[in-house]
Design a protein around this motif. Structure first.
Motif, PDB file in Angstrom:
ATOM      1  N   GLY A 147       7.298 -51.302  10.432  1.00 39.03           N
ATOM      2  CA  GLY A 147       8.470 -51.229  11.286  1.00 39.03           C
ATOM      3  C   GLY A 147       9.333 -50.034  10.950  1.00 39.03           C
ATOM      4  N   ALA A 148      10.580 -50.077  11.439  1.00 41.49           N
ATOM      5  CA  ALA A 148      11.472 -48.937  11.218  1.00 41.49           C
ATOM      6  C   ALA A 148      12.894 -49.320  11.598  1.00 41.49           C
ATOM      7  N   THR A 149      13.828 -48.498  11.166  1.00 40.36           N
ATOM      8  CA  THR A 149      15.205 -48.562  11.644  1.00 40.36           C
ATOM      9  C   THR A 149      15.494 -47.284  12.422  1.00 40.36           C
ATOM     10  N   VAL A 172      10.245 -46.127  22.259  1.00 39.96           N
ATOM     11  CA  VAL A 172       8.935 -46.295  22.902  1.00 39.96           C
ATOM     12  C   VAL A 172       7.823 -45.875  21.940  1.00 39.96           C
ATOM     13  N   ALA A 173       8.003 -44.731  21.290  1.00 38.19           N
ATOM     14  CA  ALA A 173       6.971 -44.242  20.367  1.00 38.19           C
ATOM     15  C   ALA A 173       6.792 -45.183  19.189  1.00 38.19           C
ATOM     16  N   MET A 174       7.891 -45.648  18.609  1.00 34.28           N
ATOM     17  CA  MET A 174       7.799 -46.522  17.441  1.00 34.28           C
ATOM     18  C   MET A 174       7.167 -47.863  17.811  1.00 34.28           C
ATOM     19  N   THR A 175       7.364 -48.303  19.045  1.00 36.19           N
ATOM     20  CA  THR A 175       6.826 -49.599  19.476  1.00 36.19           C
ATOM     21  C   THR A 175       5.331 -49.526  19.767  1.00 36.19           C
ATOM     22  N   LEU A 208       5.763 -39.115  23.779  1.00 34.28           N
ATOM     23  CA  LEU A 208       4.527 -38.603  23.185  1.00 34.28           C
ATOM     24  C   LEU A 208       4.825 -37.680  22.013  1.00 34.28           C
ATOM     25  N   ALA A 209       5.889 -36.877  22.125  1.00 31.23           N
ATOM     26  CA  ALA A 209       6.258 -35.972  21.026  1.00 31.23           C
ATOM     27  C   ALA A 209       6.636 -36.773  19.780  1.00 31.23           C
ATOM     28  N   PHE A 210       7.432 -37.830  19.954  1.00 29.38           N
ATOM     29  CA  PHE A 210       7.769 -38.683  18.811  1.00 29.38           C
ATOM     30  C   PHE A 210       6.515 -39.374  18.269  1.00 29.38           C
ATOM     31  N   ALA A 211       5.623 -39.809  19.167  1.00 33.49           N
ATOM     32  CA  ALA A 211       4.394 -40.473  18.722  1.00 33.49           C
ATOM     33  C   ALA A 211       3.526 -39.541  17.893  1.00 33.49           C
ATOM     34  N   MET A 212       3.494 -38.250  18.257  1.00 34.00           N
ATOM     35  CA  MET A 212       2.717 -37.283  17.482  1.00 34.00           C
ATOM     36  C   MET A 212       3.308 -37.089  16.088  1.00 34.00           C
ATOM     37  N   LEU A 213       4.625 -37.120  16.000  1.00 37.45           N
ATOM     38  CA  LEU A 213       5.255 -37.027  14.681  1.00 37.45           C
ATOM     39  C   LEU A 213       4.898 -38.242  13.826  1.00 37.45           C
ATOM     40  N   LEU A 214       4.942 -39.424  14.424  1.00 37.65           N
ATOM     41  CA  LEU A 214       4.578 -40.632  13.687  1.00 37.65           C
ATOM     42  C   LEU A 214       3.137 -40.579  13.206  1.00 37.65           C
ATOM     43  N   ARG A 215       2.268 -39.973  14.012  1.00 34.03           N
ATOM     44  CA  ARG A 215       0.857 -39.887  13.639  1.00 34.03           C
ATOM     45  C   ARG A 215       0.637 -38.931  12.482  1.00 34.03           C
ATOM     46  N   HIS A 216       1.395 -37.845  12.441  1.00 30.70           N
ATOM     47  CA  HIS A 216       1.063 -36.774  11.505  1.00 30.70           C
ATOM     48  C   HIS A 216       2.037 -36.600  10.350  1.00 30.70           C
TER      49      HIS A 216
END
Length: 417
Positions: free
Chosen positions: A67-69, A85-88, A275-283
């Motif tokens: 999870g996250a804050t 959206v990205a974190m979810t 998608l940009a936030f999701a890419m950060l979470l991935r990498h």
């Protein structure tokens, strides 16, 4: 919201975010349920995966386990909803916020409950394999294999054996039998990516496998029953390929039961920020701070044309992570786009001369020169690919691969080529 539980404090304190999220989450799906909570909620009341929301002057994402804050300062800002959206959904399924993408995902979820073939069309890098995997994971075959095969990446001489299998001794070098991708995917899903690159001779054998539910390995005399759901992807106009005689009409109609069109990223701009936030979470490296994307940086990302689609966006965000390493935010100064698309007719010498000494890469010079030679060959034969390939001394399949690689590199090669 499918898979989402909300605490009373979250709904009361973050109503604006909640309302915006409701319209998006109704069309998205996840494997693991999540709880949306306020920062003041007790951890013991939240269960497994939880995302806490907090209002504060400095936006940030603090990752904690699964999870996250998320701290945000403006509930209307694009970055606030994009981060949620990205974190979810990052790592759970497709990440989207654009209405066009959400409708495609909702349709894909309905298709997942059937066994009919699916044909996904769209430019390279738009997420066709991600959507294919999503269809598999939402289907009754989710606990069976999902096997992705790129038809353009396997030599023509090997493709038949790789797909349908072979018996021992059926050809030179066949020292052992091979089951092939169809049998390996039995009970599950087989993704045939870049299916337009499949030779006509193999298209006939694929059609029989689809119609009869059986394959005949090379060297075998008896068919073997298989239960495989087929998803095919194409980055070229298949009706045009049929018209030109490069793709079988009967196979096209067999696959085209329910076509799905993936739009270029530039035509679904609301997807870019999540998608940009999701890419950060991935990498982002484990243990490193997850940076926030500033509004100016998001505006630059949203305004870009994205010739390389989501794949190019991933490159840009990995680059931004490196340039902003250790900082709390990614600013406009950290956004470095891939080389801007250009027409190959522009003299390479001018581009190279304009670059700082030592900045021009040999590979890019070679690629531009190669693109120019191919365009000149195509122009000399009126755009006929087979004749151009013959003049260049390469196969038509290699020519198509080269044209696709030029597009991915941001080199404009002209419409219809």
């Amino acid at each position: 919201m499918d898979g989402i539980t909300k605490t009373a404090n979250y709904s009361r304190t973050h109503g604006t975010i909640d309302a915006r999220m409701a319209g998006i989450a109704s069309s998205l799906f996840m494997d693991r349920p999540v709880t949306f909570a306020d920062e003041g909620d007790r951890a013991s009341d939240l269960g497994g995966r939880a995302i806490r929301m907090a209002r504060g002057p400095v936006p940030a994402i603090e990752i904690s386990g699964a999870g996250a804050t998320i701290t945000y300062d403006d509930p209307i800002a694009e970055s606030s909803i994009a981060a949620l959206v990205a974190m979810t959904y990052a790592g759970e399924g497709p990440v989207a916020a654009d209405p066009a993408s959400l409708s495609v995902i909702a349709l894909a979820d309905r298709l997942a409950r059937t066994d009919i073939p699916v044909l996904i069309n769209g430019p390279t890098g738009t997420g066709k394999e991600v959507l294919s995997n999503f269809i598999h994971r939402r289907s009754d075959r989710a606990d069976r294999p999902f096997i992705a095969v790129n038809c353009a990446a396997i030599p023509e001489t090997m493709l038949e054996a790789m797909l349908f299998g072979h018996v021992k001794g059926s050809f030179t070098g066949a020292s052992a039998a091979g089951e092939g991708f169809f049998r390996a995917a039995d009970g599950g899903t087989l993704l045939l990516d870049e299916i337009a690159e499949m030779p006509l001779s193999l298209q006939a054998k694929l059609l029989r496998a689809l119609q009869e539910g059986e394959v005949v390995p090379i060297g075998a005399t008896r068919p073997i029953k298989v239960d495989v759901r087929i998803i095919a992807c194409a980055n070229r106009d298949l009706p045009h390929e049929v018209q030109e005689g490069r793709f079988r009409a009967d196979l096209y109609y067999r696959l085209n039961v329910f076509p799905i069109e993936m739009l270029p990223l530039r035509e679904r701009r609301a997807d870019i920020a999540p998608l940009a936030f999701a890419m950060l979470l991935r990498h982002v490296a484990k243990g490193d701070r997850m940076p926030w994307i500033e509004d100016a940086a998001l505006a630059a990302l949203t305004g870009y044309a994205w010739p390389g689609n989501v794949r190019e966006l991933e490159n840009v965000m990995r680059r931004a992570l490196l340039l902003s390493h250790g900082r709390a935010t990614i600013g406009i100064e950290h956004i470095v786009f891939d080389m801007t698309a250009r027409a190959v007719e522009t003299p390479a010498e001018t581009e190279i001369a304009a670059a700082p000494e030592g900045a021009a890469k040999l590979s890019k010079i070679v690629q531009i020169s190669e693109a120019r030679a191919i365009m000149e060959a195509l122009d000399s034969v009126g755009g006929h690919r087979a004749n151009a390939a013959r003049a260049l001394g390469i196969s038509e399949r290699t020519l198509r691969y080269r044209l696709a690689s030029f597009r991915e590199a941001g080199i404009a090669v002209g419409a219809g080529r």
